[in-house]
Design an enzyme around this catalytic site. Sequence first.
Site, PDB file in Angstrom:
ATOM      1  CE  LYS A 107      -1.768   1.328   4.091  1.00  0.00           C
ATOM      2  NZ  LYS A 107      -1.392   2.953   4.377  1.00  0.00           N
ATOM      3  CG  ASN A 108       2.278   2.794   3.648  1.00  0.00           C
ATOM      4  OD1 ASN A 108       1.081   2.816   3.401  1.00  0.00           O
ATOM      5  ND2 ASN A 108       2.900   2.539   4.918  1.00  0.00           N
ATOM      6  NE  ARG A 120      -1.579  12.194   8.817  1.00  0.00           N
ATOM      7  CZ  ARG A 120      -1.572  13.520   9.106  1.00  0.00           C
ATOM      8  NH1 ARG A 120      -2.784  13.659   9.792  1.00  0.00           N
ATOM      9  NH2 ARG A 120      -0.963  14.398   9.059  1.00  0.00           N
ATOM     10  CB  CYS A 124      -3.420  11.244  12.676  1.00  0.00           C
ATOM     11  SG  CYS A 124      -3.101   9.534  12.346  1.00  0.00           S
ATOM     12  NE  ARG A 175       0.778  10.061  10.236  1.00  0.00           N
ATOM     13  CZ  ARG A 175       0.364   9.278   9.548  1.00  0.00           C
ATOM     14  NH1 ARG A 175      -0.637   8.629   9.642  1.00  0.00           N
ATOM     15  NH2 ARG A 175       0.975   8.770   8.485  1.00  0.00           N
ATOM     16  N   PRO A 176       2.688  16.209  11.680  1.00  0.00           N
ATOM     17  CG  PRO A 176       4.630  17.386  12.264  1.00  0.00           C
ATOM     18  CD  PRO A 176       3.560  16.054  12.345  1.00  0.00           C
ATOM     19  CG  ASP A 224       7.474  20.339   9.994  1.00  0.00           C
ATOM     20  OD1 ASP A 224       6.800  19.288  10.147  1.00  0.00           O
ATOM     21  OD2 ASP A 224       8.619  20.589  10.489  1.00  0.00           O
ATOM     22  CG  ASP A 260       3.567   1.157   9.243  1.00  0.00           C
ATOM     23  OD1 ASP A 260       3.148   2.106  10.157  1.00  0.00           O
ATOM     24  OD2 ASP A 260       3.750   1.701   8.221  1.00  0.00           O
ATOM     25  NE  ARG A 319      -6.717   4.008   6.065  1.00  0.00           N
ATOM     26  CZ  ARG A 319      -5.520   4.310   6.811  1.00  0.00           C
ATOM     27  NH1 ARG A 319      -5.923   4.105   8.162  1.00  0.00           N
ATOM     28  NH2 ARG A 319      -4.512   4.662   6.544  1.00  0.00           N
TER      29      ARG A 319
HETATM   30  N1  EPU Z   1       6.946  14.302  10.856  1.00  0.00           N
HETATM   31  C1  EPU Z   1       7.377  15.533  11.080  1.00  0.00           C
HETATM   32  N2  EPU Z   1       7.061  16.674  10.046  1.00  0.00           N
HETATM   33  C2  EPU Z   1       7.008  16.070   8.728  1.00  0.00           C
HETATM   34  C3  EPU Z   1       6.590  14.745   8.608  1.00  0.00           C
HETATM   35  C4  EPU Z   1       6.896  13.910   9.525  1.00  0.00           C
HETATM   36  O1  EPU Z   1       7.655  15.951  12.157  1.00  0.00           O
HETATM   37  O2  EPU Z   1       6.710  17.193   7.772  1.00  0.00           O
HETATM   38  C5  EPU Z   1       7.350  13.320  11.692  1.00  0.00           C
HETATM   39  C6  EPU Z   1       6.021  12.637  12.085  1.00  0.00           C
HETATM   40  O3  EPU Z   1       5.175  13.333  12.937  1.00  0.00           O
HETATM   41  C7  EPU Z   1       6.672  11.131  12.754  1.00  0.00           C
HETATM   42  C8  EPU Z   1       7.987  11.172  11.664  1.00  0.00           C
HETATM   43  O4  EPU Z   1       8.330  12.301  11.128  1.00  0.00           O
HETATM   44  O5  EPU Z   1       6.901  11.376  13.921  1.00  0.00           O
HETATM   45  C9  EPU Z   1       7.795  10.225  10.771  1.00  0.00           C
HETATM   46  O6  EPU Z   1       6.589  10.498   9.759  1.00  0.00           O
HETATM   47  P1  EPU Z   1       6.742  10.047   8.582  1.00  0.00           P
HETATM   48  O7  EPU Z   1       6.678  11.432   7.739  1.00  0.00           O
HETATM   49  O8  EPU Z   1       7.681   9.310   7.961  1.00  0.00           O
HETATM   50  O9  EPU Z   1       5.348   9.356   8.189  1.00  0.00           O
HETATM   51  P2  EPU Z   1       4.355   9.523   6.768  1.00  0.00           P
HETATM   52  O10 EPU Z   1       5.209   9.442   5.657  1.00  0.00           O
HETATM   53  O11 EPU Z   1       3.256  10.236   7.163  1.00  0.00           O
HETATM   54  C10 EPU Z   1       4.373   6.724   6.298  1.00  0.00           C
HETATM   55  C11 EPU Z   1       3.538   5.718   6.238  1.00  0.00           C
HETATM   56  C12 EPU Z   1       2.999   5.193   7.742  1.00  0.00           C
HETATM   57  C13 EPU Z   1       4.230   4.913   8.477  1.00  0.00           C
HETATM   58  C14 EPU Z   1       5.254   6.041   8.468  1.00  0.00           C
HETATM   59  C15 EPU Z   1       6.362   5.818   9.294  1.00  0.00           C
HETATM   60  C16 EPU Z   1       2.409   6.049   4.066  1.00  0.00           C
HETATM   61  C17 EPU Z   1       1.363   6.481   3.216  1.00  0.00           C
HETATM   62  N3  EPU Z   1       2.230   5.976   5.509  1.00  0.00           N
HETATM   63  O12 EPU Z   1       3.804   7.870   6.901  1.00  0.00           O
HETATM   64  O13 EPU Z   1       2.195   4.024   7.485  1.00  0.00           O
HETATM   65  O14 EPU Z   1       3.714   4.722   9.678  1.00  0.00           O
HETATM   66  O15 EPU Z   1       5.597   6.429   7.141  1.00  0.00           O
HETATM   67  O16 EPU Z   1       7.082   4.639   8.505  1.00  0.00           O
HETATM   68  O17 EPU Z   1       3.554   5.788   3.545  1.00  0.00           O
HETATM   69  C18 EPU Z   1       0.422   2.435   7.960  1.00  0.00           C
HETATM   70  O18 EPU Z   1       0.426   2.152   6.782  1.00  0.00           O
HETATM   71  O19 EPU Z   1      -0.614   2.133   8.733  1.00  0.00           O
HETATM   72  C19 EPU Z   1       1.095   3.982   8.378  1.00  0.00           C
HETATM   73  C20 EPU Z   1       0.622   4.711   9.341  1.00  0.00           C
END
Ligand code: EPU
Length: 443
Positions: free
Chosen positions: A20-21, A91, A115, A120-121, A123, A306, A398
């Site tokens: 999925k991801n 998201r 969430c 989950r910002p 930024d 995950d 999902r």
């Molecule tokens: N973070 C920030 N700023 C940002 C982005 C992230 O501070 O701009 C922080 C987040 O709050 C978190 C950490 O960095 O503490 C990691 O977040 P990341 O951005 O890597 O997560 P994501 O890209 O939103 C993806 C997966 C998630 C998975 C995470 C971590 C997808 C669609 N989602 O989320 O998958 O948990 O990476 O590996 O790829 C799931 O499949 O159930 C799921 C939640």
Amino acid sequence: MLKIQGGNALRGSVQVSGAKNAALPIMAACLAVPGKTVLHNLPELRDIASMSDLLGQLGMSVTRTGTGQLILEPTRSRESVADYDLVRKMRASVCVLGPLLASRGEAFVSLPGGCNIGHRPIDLHLKGLAALGAEIEIRNGYVIAQATKLTGTRIFLGGAMGSTVTGTCNILSAAALATGRTIIESAACEPEVVDLGNFLIACGAKIEGLGTPCITIDGVEQLQPVEYEIIPDRIEAATWLIATAATRGDVTIENVIPEHLSAFLDKLTQLGVLCQINSNSIRVSGVTEIQAGDIVALAYPGIPTDIQAQLTAMLCLAKGMSVVTDRVFPERFMYASELVRMGAKIRREANSVIIQGVNRLNGASVMASDLRASAALVIAGLAAEGETTIRRIYHLDRGYEKLADKLTALGADVQRLQDRQSPPTGSSIPGPHWQQAGIGEPK
Ligand code: EPU
């Protein structure tokens, strides 16, 4: 609602679906690919359907043709608005930001809201796109990003919690079409990011360093449409491994890339779970006793956040005391109070749970709060004595393709019944909280 009569050991073999991801950012990247892209090994999931709807709204033609295949083609539409109604459902909708900006020079994407797995910002996504030359403002709940031209530069993409997976995906897709060289430092190394990079390379992008924290992208003028196969879902594979161990079963998990799970497989061995690892399958069998152990969920190549919840469910039945820490999403423990309702002994401490293993869990009526929490409750229900009913299992749809069917084929006693709760109308779903459940000290 999922009704599980626990106690059956899982036996047989199971085929893992596409990731999925990996699929979601690759589908989004198709916005920047002129012509007909064909994607294979796409799982049939609610998130994939949501992304298809979003791309449709953005003027793409998206057609599912047969099992696991999707054809995506931009039309003449220049629609660049990803509205709240679609973004709040998923998201990962934020993955359209980079591709939209690169191909249409503008993107209006609703800011994802709250969430259930924590703060989950985005930024870092915005910082990276701004560094490439986009003008960005937040107005009325939307990210408004505009750029007449994107120009390559050096971008440090690390944040307080480390690297960002979808943030790296957004910058990769945008930089692929920027003028000049972009260097992303502190890039995410997850296999799903590598898969997007490989897809872009197949489309003609010039990218080096995938799978390392430093990725170099030399922008090209245009991408070319291709046929591409999505990698298998390492999180689904890990979930099957854990479910098999928790039920003391014997299952061969097929369509896996074992190298994507190295840290996790190493930990399983320490916990007494015997795995026979082949080139694209893993067999778990002969588990008599699960040992307690300490687990820290980290960015890749660490143990993924995950599978943190699923591992916790298994460790509820381990011999001794375990500590599970999540360094990626420190709040991702809402499911713990539900496991307590099944007889688990769990106590929360900051970004960890402390688990005192028990001999058995008891079936109970529980509520899922997010996708991986649902998987953890399914594992607990399979291993428990008696009947477990899990509500709000639309979360499972999902991210786990045909989960109930796959479980039944492995000998589990599961029934999918009409859920009295309908899917959420917002991204923030009220759920139980461990603190309210009065989780006591492990005894
Ligand atoms: N973070 C920030 N700023 C940002 C982005 C992230 O501070 O701009 C922080 C987040 O709050 C978190 C950490 O960095 O503490 C990691 O977040 P990341 O951005 O890597 O997560 P994501 O890209 O939103 C993806 C997966 C998630 C998975 C995470 C971590 C997808 C669609 N989602 O989320 O998958 O948990 O990476 O590996 O790829 C799931 O499949 O159930 C799921 C939640």
